[in-house]
Enzyme design. Structure first.
Site, PDB file in Angstrom:
ATOM      1  N   GLY B 245       3.176  -9.217  -5.267  1.00 34.49           N
ATOM      2  CA  GLY B 245       2.674  -8.513  -6.438  1.00 34.49           C
ATOM      3  C   GLY B 245       3.770  -7.716  -7.116  1.00 34.49           C
ATOM      4  O   GLY B 245       4.078  -7.918  -8.273  1.00 34.49           O
ATOM      5  N   PHE B 246       4.366  -6.798  -6.358  1.00 35.35           N
ATOM      6  CA  PHE B 246       5.529  -6.017  -6.811  1.00 35.35           C
ATOM      7  C   PHE B 246       5.242  -5.155  -8.030  1.00 35.35           C
ATOM      8  O   PHE B 246       6.147  -4.782  -8.757  1.00 35.35           O
ATOM      9  CB  PHE B 246       6.737  -6.943  -7.086  1.00 35.35           C
ATOM     10  N   GLY B 474       0.976  -9.716   0.900  1.00 32.58           N
ATOM     11  CA  GLY B 474       2.096 -10.176   1.699  1.00 32.58           C
ATOM     12  C   GLY B 474       2.646  -9.090   2.598  1.00 32.58           C
ATOM     13  O   GLY B 474       3.394  -9.356   3.527  1.00 32.58           O
ATOM     14  N   PRO B 640       4.953  -1.502  13.509  1.00 32.45           N
ATOM     15  CA  PRO B 640       6.421  -1.514  13.349  1.00 32.45           C
ATOM     16  C   PRO B 640       6.968  -2.851  12.865  1.00 32.45           C
ATOM     17  O   PRO B 640       7.953  -2.892  12.122  1.00 32.45           O
ATOM     18  CB  PRO B 640       6.932  -1.196  14.757  1.00 32.45           C
ATOM     19  N   LYS B 641       6.338  -3.938  13.266  1.00 36.40           N
ATOM     20  CA  LYS B 641       6.854  -5.242  12.836  1.00 36.40           C
ATOM     21  C   LYS B 641       6.684  -5.413  11.325  1.00 36.40           C
ATOM     22  O   LYS B 641       7.618  -5.806  10.617  1.00 36.40           O
ATOM     23  CB  LYS B 641       6.114  -6.369  13.577  1.00 36.40           C
ATOM     24  N   LYS B 709       3.043   7.817   5.575  1.00 42.63           N
ATOM     25  CA  LYS B 709       3.730   8.055   4.304  1.00 42.63           C
ATOM     26  C   LYS B 709       3.943   6.788   3.467  1.00 42.63           C
ATOM     27  O   LYS B 709       4.074   6.867   2.252  1.00 42.63           O
ATOM     28  CB  LYS B 709       5.089   8.696   4.564  1.00 42.63           C
ATOM     29  N   GLU B 713       8.139   0.596  -0.710  1.00 40.65           N
ATOM     30  CA  GLU B 713       9.143   0.569  -1.773  1.00 40.65           C
ATOM     31  C   GLU B 713      10.471   1.209  -1.401  1.00 40.65           C
ATOM     32  O   GLU B 713      11.504   0.911  -1.990  1.00 40.65           O
ATOM     33  CB  GLU B 713       8.555   1.244  -3.026  1.00 40.65           C
TER      34      GLU B 713
END
Lengths: 340, 748
Positions: B245-246, B474, B640-641, B709, B713
């Site tokens: 999407g971004f 994604g 974490p992955k 948090k 990005e």
């Protein structure tokens, strides 16, 4: 979609007979189909060559020359051990182009016929200098803006004096690869010297070409490490006898509408001891007459540096194994010459 | 490190685990259905004609030729386009953009739709679109930011960023004993998710069903409903997966509205998928900037001022100014701090939010300017940043909700091997003679929360269903959110069914701003907590339960059992409690958002430090990023992955920003001449190597209940500057434009 005929001849005669105005030969399709999708070309008939017999071999002829059938795949040729051993810079050039998928599909004849990457692919460009002027020619155009020949493969072919075997309605003829490409003009938009309806049967490397195998490199400078067209490239090879250059070849890529072989530089190198100064002089000569367009002066400088580095790499010797990143500035460095 | 979070928050064994994404197998086997995989019966294919000029008007369209083409059923032009209730020039909500839906014959940018063709096949519609062969009356396009007339941006929310000024700016400049005054350029970049924009629209009376990838289901429903004057509940959106999407898929684009109009006009489902080339126009982009940074330091190398002025491009008809200068707020302890935004109107599509809007571009300039300031101070860049470390938010003085940036610096530097870096440039070579340089940058990204709702259903068999219209684009939301959901009920994640990606579900909020896990996760947690609360009340009131009479005690859910908190001897399986109550499902609901008072009280950011190594050929000037180490503190890491993948993706985009992405306009027509992946470069595998991500432990008791948090990005932020700085360190050349290309170094 735009309707077109699709014919699949099973002999060269049938193929030639199928030609008509507006037709296009279909090899691997990696270039032509793209252009059809963007609307840059609109053939009315596709003549699929994939069923033509006898065009998929790599053979050594009685006179010692090497003949590559037009339908041989790019990957297949580059990965043929005998071919890559005899013509390592040709293999290196092929493997530095496009991507694995494209190289698998593309044919050698299609590669030499690929279309320059022109800005008007996506619509009517009014300014030929639009975009990335690094892709514009600095040689062979008298300063007119023109796209460069995009093929990596053709650069070492020209250096090695390869010829293209052509068949047409009037019979067969050979054209040196060096004379195959041309700059389109307003009167004649062709990018090659082939007459419409002529068909490439094979490429041929002359017997002496394998004599350069020990000192033979292709170098390609590009905006990313892979899957990018060259900003500048160079094929350099030499025979070194008793510490002297017996013969050298130097051809620049991505600087002109055709691969740019520099006989003057080759002559200068003959008989010299390989070294940075003579290579620098040769590289300087190679860019003689270059003219910047649209502010791409830097490209002339880069091409000169590329030629110098390629000569240096060739003198150091062909690596024993294909570098992990073929023709890359960042290719694995060779420790010992493979063909001392 | 000790976990200092409030122990009354239930957190079980799912969160914190590096679980493989639940939808992974479906995606790699093709079982996952993306929008364009839907081809309903009787569908019409839509193809629109993009303008090939940037400014002017359409003077003719050969409609007859298109209509005559076999398989073409309809041609939509401004002359016959059906009425649209919503005004495409209006901006009904804060996040609305003006769009082009064939309202007239004006061309405002290249790539704008000027007609749409419908056909029985994609091929017929494609050829019909070509046959329309528009002609234009062309005006000279304004596509050069450096020749545009700047104006001051009037603050007004989304796309019109507020400036900021703290302290006495003039005094800060005067107090400087050393200063830098530099201007950095960033290029226009276009979001190019692997999945291009697509829509399949079908009407049933005045009910509208859409398959469309969207980052914001609920918001999109409202927007589509308003365009077509139907109740919002009449709009159904199915958006189970996004191929990226971004920021591009957050708001409706004009072509989608046209496809819906076409479906209503024809009474048939309509399918539209943009080509790659069409992704350079009506779908938003990261606008180019010119950023002037004036920094000063006193004798102690403390910053006296950061003065950040950003000029950014926007379209001729709407406002989205890259909030780049905002990146200088909140980070370094400068005595005076100013961010100014100026804009310039060009004949381009309106820019929009593109991954790390503001911070990515702003940080690129700021971090390079900081490097130049460190050089002027004769200091190591890391030492200089530590010297100017902010313990409270600069300007406002607010405390940070948490800030483990110092740990990021130190752990990142250690991992990278920063110690021993020569101060002067062009000092290092590798064994092959390549110039080698090390650079760094700080990363900062805010931690917004939006609003989300969720529903939890505990079933009689002890399994659970969680529902919210969250979005997996994604990033792994389907997995990370399921982990949070499972923990809220103390269930293994495999016992939890998680439904998302459909508008019929409770509002999952927006997948954007790096706030989705925190927001939708918070709502899921609240919904699960509601179930536990009800279950506790049922058990406490039930004489047959071991928990009977526990009354005011709180309950804890673990392994499918309810415990009295602090008394493990008293517990009972969920299923037993429910079965005695008749075996009906127990449904809870929850929502999450940030209380305004918390938002006002604390400065909330994710932080990071990125270290880059580049190698540059001394003669040929080709650049290779050989190592990137990013250390990030982003509160609680749920998975974490997946978090590492997000951060790695950010680092890669940083490479792309620093070295590759740039759209070129033809000065005559104004169109983008490199609108495809042959001409518009992003890194290939061979450009991406030596990446490493560290997540630094950080407890944040204030940012939200779960201490999350966000990591979506921040990976880009800091990376661009780090690479630019490393190139300077390798070569001695300070290139003040991105992307940095071979010719820039050759000409330096």
């Amino acid at each position: 979609m735009r309707p077109f005929d699709f014919v699949r001849p099973t002999s060269v005669d049938e193929a030639l007979a199928a030609w008509e105005d507006g037709a296009a030969w279909l090899g691997g399709g990696t270039n032509l189909v793209d252009l059809m999708k963007t609307g840059a070309v609109a053939p009315t008939r596709l003549i699929d060559l994939s069923r033509l017999p006898g065009m998929r071999g790599i053979e050594v002829l009685a006179d010692g020359s090497t003949r590559i059938g037009a339908l041989v795949g790019n990957s297949e040729l580059a990965n043929d051990p005998d071919f890559a051993g005899n013509f390592p810079m040709v293999a290196e050039a092929i493997l530095s182009g496009a991507s694995g998928q494209i190289r698998n599909a593309a044919t050698v004849a299609g590669n030499v016929m690929q279309h320059p990457r022109e800005a008007w692919f996506h619509g009517p460009a009014s300014d030929p200098l639009a975009g990335d002027t690094g892709k514009l020619a600095v040689l062979g155009t008298d300063g007119a803006p023109a796209a460069v020949n995009p093929s990596d493969f053709c650069v070492p072919l020209v250096a090695l004096g390869a010829v293209v075997e052509i068949v047409g309605p009037d019979g067969t003829r050979d054209i040196p690869v060096a004379d195959l490409h041309r700059m389109p003009t307003a009167d004649d938009p062709r990018h090659t010297t082939l007459t419409p309806g002529e068909l490439i049967l094979a490429l041929r490397l002359p017997p002496e070409a394998a004599g350069f195998a020990a000192h033979s490199r292709y170098l390609k400078v590009r905006d990313r490490t892979s899957f990018a067209f060259a900003l500048t490239s160079a094929a350099a090879c030499m025979r070194i006898e008793d510490g002297k250059i017996a013969e050298a070849r130097l051809t620049l890529g991505a600087v002109a509408p055709r691969p740019w072989r520099v006989a003057e530089a080759e002559d200068l190198l003959k008989g010299q001891t390989p070294g940075p100064e003579v290579f620098a002089t040769a590289a300087e000569l190679a860019l003689d007459g270059a003219r910047a367009v649209g502010g791409n002066d830097w490209k002339i400088d880069l091409a000169r540096r590329t030629a110098l580095r390629a000569l240096d790499m060739a003198a150091a010797g062909t690596p024993a194994e294909m570098p992990a990143l073929p023709a890359s500035v960042f290719g694995t460095q060779r420790k010992e010459p493979a063909h001392a | 490190m000790p976990d200092t979070l409030d122990r009354t928050i239930r957190f079980g064994s799912n969160s914190g685990q590096p679980m493989t994404r639940r939808d992974g197998i479906a995606k790699v086997t093709g079982a996952a259905t993306f929008t364009a995989d839907n081809t309903p019966d009787n569908v019409l294919h839509a193809v629109y004609v993009p303008a090939t000029i940037a400014r002017g008007r359409v003077t003719s369209l050969d409609v007859a030729a298109a209509e005559a083409h076999p398989g073409v059923t309809h041609v939509l032009t401004p002359a016959n386009r059906p009425h649209l209730h919503g005004d495409p020039e209006a901006k009904p909500t804060m996040f609305s953009f003006r769009i082009e839906v064939l309202q007239d014959d004006t061309v405002r940018y290249a790539g704008q739709p000027v007609a749409m063709v419908l056909g029985e096949t994609l091929e017929a519609a494609t050829e019909g679109a070509r046959l329309l062969a528009p002609t234009y009356e062309m005006a000279p396009p304004r596509v050069d930011l450096d020749r545009a007339e700047p104006y001051d941006v009037e603050p007004g929310g989304f796309g019109r960023p507020t400036g900021a000024s703290h302290g006495d700016i003039d005094a800060g400049h005067r107090a400087a004993v050393k200063s830098v005054d530099v201007t950095y350029s960033t290029a226009p970049q276009y979001h190019n998710a692997m999945e291009t924009h697509a829509i399949v629209a079908a009407w049933d009376g005045d009910k509208l069903h859409l398959d469309v990838p969207t980052q914001a289901l609920s918001m999109s429903c409202a927007a589509y409903a308003s365009f077509f004057d139907i109740p919002v509940e009449n709009v159904t959106i199915n958006s189970p997966y996004l191929g990226g999407g971004f920021g591009s898929k957050a708001v409706p684009i004009g072509p989608n509205i046209l496809a819906i109009l076409a479906a209503r006009m024809t009474g048939r489902p309509v399918k539209l998928m943009l080509t790659r080339q069409q992704m350079f126009g009506p779908t938003g982009h990261r606008g180019a900037t010119r950023q002037r940074l004036r920094l000063g330091i006193d004798e102690d190398a403390s910053l006296t001022v950061i003065d950040h002025d950003s000029l950014s491009e926007t379209s001729s008809f709407d406002d989205f100014h890259e909030p780049a200068a905002g990146a200088s707020q909140g980070l370094y302890a400068a005595g005076a701090l100013r961010s100014v935004h100026r804009g310039a109107r060009l004949d381009i599509g309106t820019p929009g939010a593109m991954r790390a809007p503001g911070e990515a571009s702003g940080s690129a300039a700021l971090e390079c300017a900081m490097d130049e300031m460190a050089e002027a101070a004769g200091m190591d860049p890391l030492e200089f940043r530590l010297k100017n470390y902010a313990e409270t938010e600069p300007g406002t003085g607010r405390p940070y909700s948490s800030k483990a940036l110092r740990d990021c610096y130190l752990q990142g530097a250690e991992r990278f091997g920063w110690a021993g870096r020569p101060l002067a440039p062009r000092q290092m070579r590798d064994e092959n003679g390549l110039l080698t340089g090390w650079g760094m940058g700080t990363a900062l990204f805010p931690c917004p929360m939006f609003m989300a709702e969720a529903r939890a259903t505990l079933r009689a068999d002890g399994s659970a269903l969680f529902e919210t219209s969250a979005v997996d684009m994604g990033q792994g939301a389907l997995t990370a959110l399921a982990q949070i959901a499972a923990d809220s009920l103390g269930l293994p994640v495999d016992n939890v069914e998680f439904r998302a990606g459909h508008s019929s579900l409770p509002d999952g909020g927006v997948a954007g701003g790096s706030g989705h896990t925190a927001t939708a996760g918070g709502a899921l947690h609240a919904a699960g907590s509601d179930v536990i609360r009800q279950l506790g009340e049922m058990a406490a009131a039930d004489p047959a339960s071991p928990l009977h009479g526990a009354g005011n005690a709180s309950f804890v859910a673990r392994h499918g059992r309810l415990y009295v908190d602090g008394d493990d001897s008293r517990s009972e399986p969920f299923a037993d409690i429910l079965s005695r109550a008749g075996g009906a499902d127990l449904v809870g609901s929850g929502s999450a958002s940030r209380p305004p008072e918390t938002a006002a009280q604390y400065a909330m950011y994710s932080h990071g430090a990125v270290f880059a190594e580049v190698k540059v050929d001394p003669d040929l000037c080709q650049v290779q990023v050989t190592r990137l180490v990013g250390a990030f503190a982003a509160g609680r890491i749920i998975n974490p992955k997946l978090a590492d993948s997000q951060l790695l993706g950010g680092l890669i985009w940083g490479i792309s920003f620093a070295l590759h992405e740039e759209a070129h306009h033809d000065p005559v027509t104004g169109r983008i001449v490199n609108a495809d992946f042959a001409g518009y470069h992003v890194p290939v595998n061979a450009d991406v190597r030596g990446l490493e991500v560290l997540t630094v432990h950080e407890d944040d008791p204030h940012v939200n209940l779960l201490g999350i948090k966000g990591v979506g990005e921040i990976g880009i932020v800091g990376t661009v500057g780090a690479i630019g700085n490393a190139i300077w360190h390798a070569t001695g050349h300070r290139i003040r434009r991105f992307p940095i290309r071979i010719e820039d170094l050759l000409k330096a």
